[in-house]
Design a protein around this motif. Structure first.
Motif, PDB file in Angstrom:
ATOM      1  N   CYS A 172      36.073  35.853  46.470  1.00  0.00           N
ATOM      2  CA  CYS A 172      36.761  35.366  45.275  1.00  0.00           C
ATOM      3  C   CYS A 172      37.176  33.904  45.430  1.00  0.00           C
ATOM      4  O   CYS A 172      37.043  33.112  44.497  1.00  0.00           O
ATOM      5  CB  CYS A 172      37.985  36.229  44.985  1.00  0.00           C
ATOM      6  SG  CYS A 172      37.600  37.895  44.428  1.00  0.00           S
ATOM      7  N   ILE A 173      37.674  33.541  46.614  1.00  0.00           N
ATOM      8  CA  ILE A 173      38.094  32.155  46.843  1.00  0.00           C
ATOM      9  C   ILE A 173      36.892  31.222  46.785  1.00  0.00           C
ATOM     10  O   ILE A 173      36.931  30.163  46.146  1.00  0.00           O
ATOM     11  CB  ILE A 173      38.821  32.037  48.194  1.00  0.00           C
ATOM     12  CG1 ILE A 173      40.123  32.845  48.165  1.00  0.00           C
ATOM     13  CG2 ILE A 173      39.113  30.578  48.526  1.00  0.00           C
ATOM     14  CD1 ILE A 173      40.789  32.975  49.510  1.00  0.00           C
TER      15      ILE A 173
ATOM     16  N   GLN B 168      46.110  38.575  39.721  1.00  0.00           N
ATOM     17  CA  GLN B 168      45.853  39.991  39.471  1.00  0.00           C
ATOM     18  C   GLN B 168      44.398  40.213  39.078  1.00  0.00           C
ATOM     19  O   GLN B 168      43.753  41.161  39.526  1.00  0.00           O
ATOM     20  CB  GLN B 168      46.793  40.502  38.380  1.00  0.00           C
ATOM     21  CG  GLN B 168      46.674  42.004  38.142  1.00  0.00           C
ATOM     22  CD  GLN B 168      47.732  42.511  37.192  1.00  0.00           C
ATOM     23  OE1 GLN B 168      48.506  41.749  36.623  1.00  0.00           O
ATOM     24  NE2 GLN B 168      47.793  43.825  37.017  1.00  0.00           N
ATOM     25  N   CYS B 169      43.885  39.313  38.243  1.00  0.00           N
ATOM     26  CA  CYS B 169      42.452  39.309  37.939  1.00  0.00           C
ATOM     27  C   CYS B 169      41.805  38.289  38.876  1.00  0.00           C
ATOM     28  O   CYS B 169      41.834  37.084  38.617  1.00  0.00           O
ATOM     29  CB  CYS B 169      42.209  38.944  36.478  1.00  0.00           C
ATOM     30  SG  CYS B 169      40.454  38.881  36.051  1.00  0.00           S
ATOM     31  N   ARG B 170      41.240  38.767  39.962  1.00  0.00           N
ATOM     32  CA  ARG B 170      40.778  37.868  41.016  1.00  0.00           C
ATOM     33  C   ARG B 170      39.706  36.904  40.544  1.00  0.00           C
ATOM     34  O   ARG B 170      39.658  35.757  40.970  1.00  0.00           O
ATOM     35  CB  ARG B 170      40.252  38.700  42.195  1.00  0.00           C
ATOM     36  CG  ARG B 170      41.339  39.475  42.928  1.00  0.00           C
ATOM     37  CD  ARG B 170      40.782  40.169  44.146  1.00  0.00           C
ATOM     38  NE  ARG B 170      41.832  40.634  45.027  1.00  0.00           N
ATOM     39  CZ  ARG B 170      41.629  41.047  46.274  1.00  0.00           C
ATOM     40  NH1 ARG B 170      40.388  41.068  46.759  1.00  0.00           N
ATOM     41  NH2 ARG B 170      42.628  41.437  47.032  1.00  0.00           N
TER      42      ARG B 170
ATOM     43  N   CYS C 145      46.805  29.875  39.656  1.00  0.00           N
ATOM     44  CA  CYS C 145      45.616  29.000  39.601  1.00  0.00           C
ATOM     45  C   CYS C 145      44.490  29.717  38.862  1.00  0.00           C
ATOM     46  O   CYS C 145      43.504  30.156  39.459  1.00  0.00           O
ATOM     47  CB  CYS C 145      45.182  28.625  41.015  1.00  0.00           C
ATOM     48  SG  CYS C 145      46.479  27.852  42.006  1.00  0.00           S
ATOM     49  N   VAL C 146      44.636  29.811  37.546  1.00  0.00           N
ATOM     50  CA  VAL C 146      43.695  30.614  36.762  1.00  0.00           C
ATOM     51  C   VAL C 146      42.968  29.805  35.696  1.00  0.00           C
ATOM     52  O   VAL C 146      42.321  30.380  34.829  1.00  0.00           O
ATOM     53  CB  VAL C 146      44.404  31.821  36.124  1.00  0.00           C
ATOM     54  CG1 VAL C 146      44.851  32.806  37.186  1.00  0.00           C
ATOM     55  CG2 VAL C 146      45.585  31.368  35.277  1.00  0.00           C
ATOM     56  N   SER C 147      43.068  28.479  35.733  1.00  0.00           N
ATOM     57  CA  SER C 147      42.288  27.644  34.821  1.00  0.00           C
ATOM     58  C   SER C 147      42.019  26.306  35.497  1.00  0.00           C
ATOM     59  O   SER C 147      42.710  25.922  36.444  1.00  0.00           O
ATOM     60  CB  SER C 147      43.009  27.437  33.486  1.00  0.00           C
ATOM     61  OG  SER C 147      44.176  26.669  33.655  1.00  0.00           O
TER      62      SER C 147
END
Length: 232
Positions: free
Chosen positions: A135-136, A106-108, A86-88
């Motif tokens: 972060c969340i 890995q990149c929070r 879930c990075v975008s």
């Protein structure tokens, strides 16, 4: 090969926890997680002694998964909600997350959860800080309710806040912790201008357990400061 059609799962199990639930049914369902659109799995049963604690289950949060709720007994092998994909803004369909241990990218700071409207988060007891929670919360603008159970006990000093997080649409916040620095962190971190309901639970006050130096207590000034910042 299974059908590519979206799959909705509702599993509620009670009783003595027969081996086939953890050994067969859960791994079988997990093998189809790429099809999940809705999943609610609640196990209210004692985990069989034959189940190894090393038998972990990881659920990657892939489209079209929108609703994920997992409840397992304390002695159940670890279960992970994997948010590493879930990075975008156009990847995650998640609207609700509840239960289990969360795995971040890995990149929070690349985490993105743009559709999330409900979060039930439980911090790992062995955690040394609340960076995972930050972060969340930084990755989303929760549109309804956040329930935070912070079991972390090792925090003994004030945690620096890198920057405040504005959850502009959050209407309900429930916070449970026995550690006053954890509570202070959340109140200092968040700005919630649409907040309609705030619930603060401090277990050791309720059950009368021993008070420690970092034990939480009801601090009206801290609560008032949080509400004032949120309404300004």
């Amino acid at each position: 090969h299974s059908s590519p059609a979206p799959l909705s799962i509702c599993l509620d199990a009670t009783g003595n926890g027969p081996n086939h639930i953890s050994d067969v049914i859960l791994p079988l369902l997990a093998s189809e997680c790429h099809r999940w659109s809705f999943a609610r799995i609640n196990l209210f049963c004692k985990t069989p002694t034959s189940i190894s604690r090393s038998t972990t289950l990881t659920i990657p949060c892939l489209a079209p998964l929108a609703h994920l709720s997992l409840t397992f007994p304390e002695d159940h092998p670890p279960t992970y909600i994997d948010l590493s994909h879930c990075v975008s803004d156009n990847v995650s369909y998640l609207e609700t997350i509840s239960g289990a241990i969360i795995l971040l990218p890995q990149c929070r700071d690349a985490l993105r959860l743009p559709r999330l409207w409900l979060l039930d988060y439980e911090s790992p007891q062995e955690a040394e800080n609340l960076e995972e929670l930050r972060c969340i919360l930084s990755a989303t603008d929760i549109h309804d309710r956040a329930t935070l159970l912070l079991q972390i006990k090792s925090i003994t000093t004030t945690i620096p806040i890198p920057r405040s997080i504005c959850l502009a649409h959050l209407t309900s916040l429930s916070l449970t912790s026995e550690n006053r620095f954890s509570i202070d962190y959340v109140f200092d971190l968040l700005i919630c201008p649409s907040l309609l309901q705030l619930q603060l639970s401090i277990p050791h006050i309720i059950n009368g357990s021993e008070i420690a130096e970092n034990s939480a207590f009801l601090d009206p000034r801290r609560i008032h400061s949080f509400l004032r910042r949120s309404s300004s």
